[in-house]
Design an enzyme around this catalytic site. Structure first.
Site, PDB file in Angstrom:
ATOM      1  N   ASP A 281       0.819  -1.208   0.000  1.00 36.60           N
ATOM      2  CA  ASP A 281       0.000   0.000   0.000  1.00 36.60           C
ATOM      3  C   ASP A 281       0.862   1.271   0.000  1.00 36.60           C
ATOM      4  O   ASP A 281       1.813   1.377   0.791  1.00 36.60           O
ATOM      5  CB  ASP A 281      -0.862  -0.030   1.284  1.00 36.60           C
TER       6      ASP A 281
ATOM      7  N   GLU B 221       1.687  -0.235  -4.904  1.00 39.31           N
ATOM      8  CA  GLU B 221       0.747   0.834  -5.235  1.00 39.31           C
ATOM      9  C   GLU B 221       1.523   2.146  -5.199  1.00 39.31           C
ATOM     10  O   GLU B 221       1.893   2.633  -4.132  1.00 39.31           O
ATOM     11  CB  GLU B 221      -0.401   0.880  -4.225  1.00 39.31           C
TER      12      GLU B 221
HETATM   13  C1  NOJ Z   1      -4.542   2.975  -0.660  1.00 38.76           C
HETATM   14  C2  NOJ Z   1      -5.681   2.067  -0.312  1.00 38.76           C
HETATM   15  O1  NOJ Z   1      -6.068   1.372  -1.469  1.00 38.76           O
HETATM   16  C3  NOJ Z   1      -6.784   2.943   0.225  1.00 38.76           C
HETATM   17  O2  NOJ Z   1      -7.996   2.241   0.380  1.00 38.76           O
HETATM   18  C4  NOJ Z   1      -6.318   3.549   1.526  1.00 38.76           C
HETATM   19  O3  NOJ Z   1      -7.281   4.489   1.966  1.00 38.76           O
HETATM   20  C5  NOJ Z   1      -4.968   4.258   1.369  1.00 38.76           C
HETATM   21  N1  NOJ Z   1      -4.027   3.543   0.560  1.00 38.76           N
HETATM   22  C6  NOJ Z   1      -4.323   4.465   2.720  1.00 38.76           C
HETATM   23  O4  NOJ Z   1      -3.882   3.239   3.227  1.00 38.76           O
END
Ligand code: NOJ
Length: 471
Positions: free
Chosen positions: A186, A248
């Protein structure tokens, strides 16, 4: 490597299958539905967070990285799920959230020096959080100000502290020892911050991906994407060995090369946000395809669902595009049925307005869609209109098309090259195949060759259709 052209199915665990009637999806529910994933033909699935969490950000605010949220089950249920998946040849990715923890994680009190604090009594700079507002909040207990890139309930870890590095490495080892096959990482562009906490200058040019209006006015050069992030990721890699790491990174392809030095794949957000228009799709795909190792993705639990973004008339062609691009692809649960955005909840659960993207999957036509025997935490949308059972038995359904594509994509062959086409048509070669995607409402010329798949019947390349031919 197994993941090079894998299709990964994203499960949002709270909304996939409930097994105990509390209206919230859980791990036993997922185990019960593994045969569906095997039937569909995906290679792996990614579980959005399953850890204990106060749910300020629905699991992305973790309060214990090595346990399971009691609503979702137990570690025994994880073991059973991993075993069931592996028996069926499915691999499992967990969501690892390295950049922040919940402020209710014991670390926040036991190890305050694992977090980033303002050196003054107040925000030391103008940084803006992803959901708007300052990245700094006052901790009522200590009176000090801590940094949070997302909600105030999510305090950012200080990856410059070697103890943080070691703690997260042991989390990685914990899950790999239990049988996880990899992680979706993440927000890795947020893992490290400017050591001097310097102010962001105003943005000279607009950022190419959508940002909260508060953040869009700044050039986020100090709070995001620091070069040292690569060292932090190397530490994760060291613990992960050759397990799959999918990052991500909220950047266009041009900003992703350095992350790919360590992680295996990064998501292609330019594709996810591209309007459904041939030239713009090509502009989104080309730089990522050139760099390679992008995970193609067209929706997830954070942004509009595919049916809502491209419109129901383009869903079949979008499935062809997503599943015939070279490399790995991610499918968000429910997109294979054409699930659109829903109304969410009133009052909302998610303050950033994402409930509507997270409605449960409908398995059958019953009023709760076979998702739960209780009251679903978010409504099941129109189960009589759209559900797994009815689409499974209908060869003309969107679900049947996904399944066919999952099988056909294995035979497309190596190589990828765009080819000239009429306006509004995106066409490319894969091995000795040509894929043509008509993004317009007009009939276009069909690609030349033996027709292997068409999304719509009709002469030539019908409006909104996609075709795959062998040359
Ligand atoms: C990306 C995640 O996909 C999202 O759902 C989240 O709010 C943020 N990162 C923070 O962790």
């Amino acid at each position: 490597m197994w993941w090079e052209d894998a299709v990964v199915y994203q499960i949002y665990p709270r909304s996939f299958q409930d097994s105990d009637g509390d209206g919230v999806g859980d791990l036993r529910g997922i185990s019960r539905r593994l045969d569906y994933l095997a039937w569909l033909g995906v290679d792996a699935f990614w579980l959005s967070p399953i850890y204990p969490s106060p749910l300020a950000d629905f699991g992305y605010d973790v309060s214990d990285y090595t346990d399971v949220d009691p609503q979702q089950g137990s570690l025994d249920d994880v073991d059973a799920l991993f075993a069931g998946a592996h028996e069926r040849g499915l691999r499992v990715l967990l969501d690892l959230i390295p950049s922040h923890t919940s402020i209710e994680h014991p670390w926040f009190r036991e190890h305050p020096d694992w977090y980033i604090w303002s050196p003054i009594d107040g925000p030391p700079n103008n940084w803006v959080a992803a959901f708007g507002g300052s990245t700094w909040s006052r901790d009522e207990r200590s009176g000090r100000w801590y940094l949070h890139s997302f909600y105030p309930e999510q305090a950012d870890l200080d990856w410059r502290n070697p103890e943080v590095v070691r703690a997260m490495q042991s989390v990685v080892r914990f899950w790999l020892d239990r049988g996880a096959d990899g992680f979706r990482l993440d927000a890795i562009d947020r893992m490290v911050k400017d050591v001097e906490l310097r102010d962001e200058p105003p943005a000279a040019v607009p950022f190419p991906l959508p940002l909260h209006p508060d953040a869009a006015v700044l050039d986020r050069r100090h709070s995001v994407g620091q070069p040292e992030v690569v060292d932090a990721l190397r530490a994760i890699r060291e613990a992960a060995g050759d397990a799959l790491l999918v990052g991500e990174v909220f950047e266009p392809a041009s900003g992703c090369a350095r992350y790919l030095e360590v992680v295996d794949l990064v998501f292609s957000f330019e594709l996810l946000f591209s309007p459904w228009e041939a030239d713009q799709l090509r502009a989104a795909i080309e730089p990522a395809a050139e760099l390679g190792r992008f995970a193609w993705v067209m929706s997830n639990h954070d942004f509009d669902r595919l049916a809502t973004r491209v419109g129901p008339e383009n869903l079949r062609a979008a499935a062809v595009l997503l599943l015939t691009l070279p490399g790995a692809a991610f499918v968000y649960q429910g997109d294979e049925l054409g699930q659109p955005n829903g109304p969410g909840a009133d009052p909302p659960y998610d303050r950033a307005g994402r409930d509507g993207l997270r409605h449960p999957l409908a398995w059958d036509a019953s009023s709760s869609g076979g998702f739960t025997t209780g009251t679903p935490w978010l409504a099941v949308l129109e189960p009589a209109e759209r559900n797994v059972e009815s689409q499974r038995s209908d060869p003309a359904s969107l679900l049947a098309l996904y399944r066919r594509l999952l099988e056909l994509r294995r035979r497309l062959g190596a190589g990828f090259q765009f080819v000239d086409s009429e306006p509004g048509v995106l066409a490319y070669e894969r091995g000795d195949h040509v894929v043509a995607v008509n993004t317009t409402a007009k009939q276009r010329e069909a690609p030349k060759g033996e027709l292997l798949l068409t999304t719509h019947e009709g002469p030539e390349l019908p409006p909104h259709a996609a075709q795959i031919v062998r040359k």
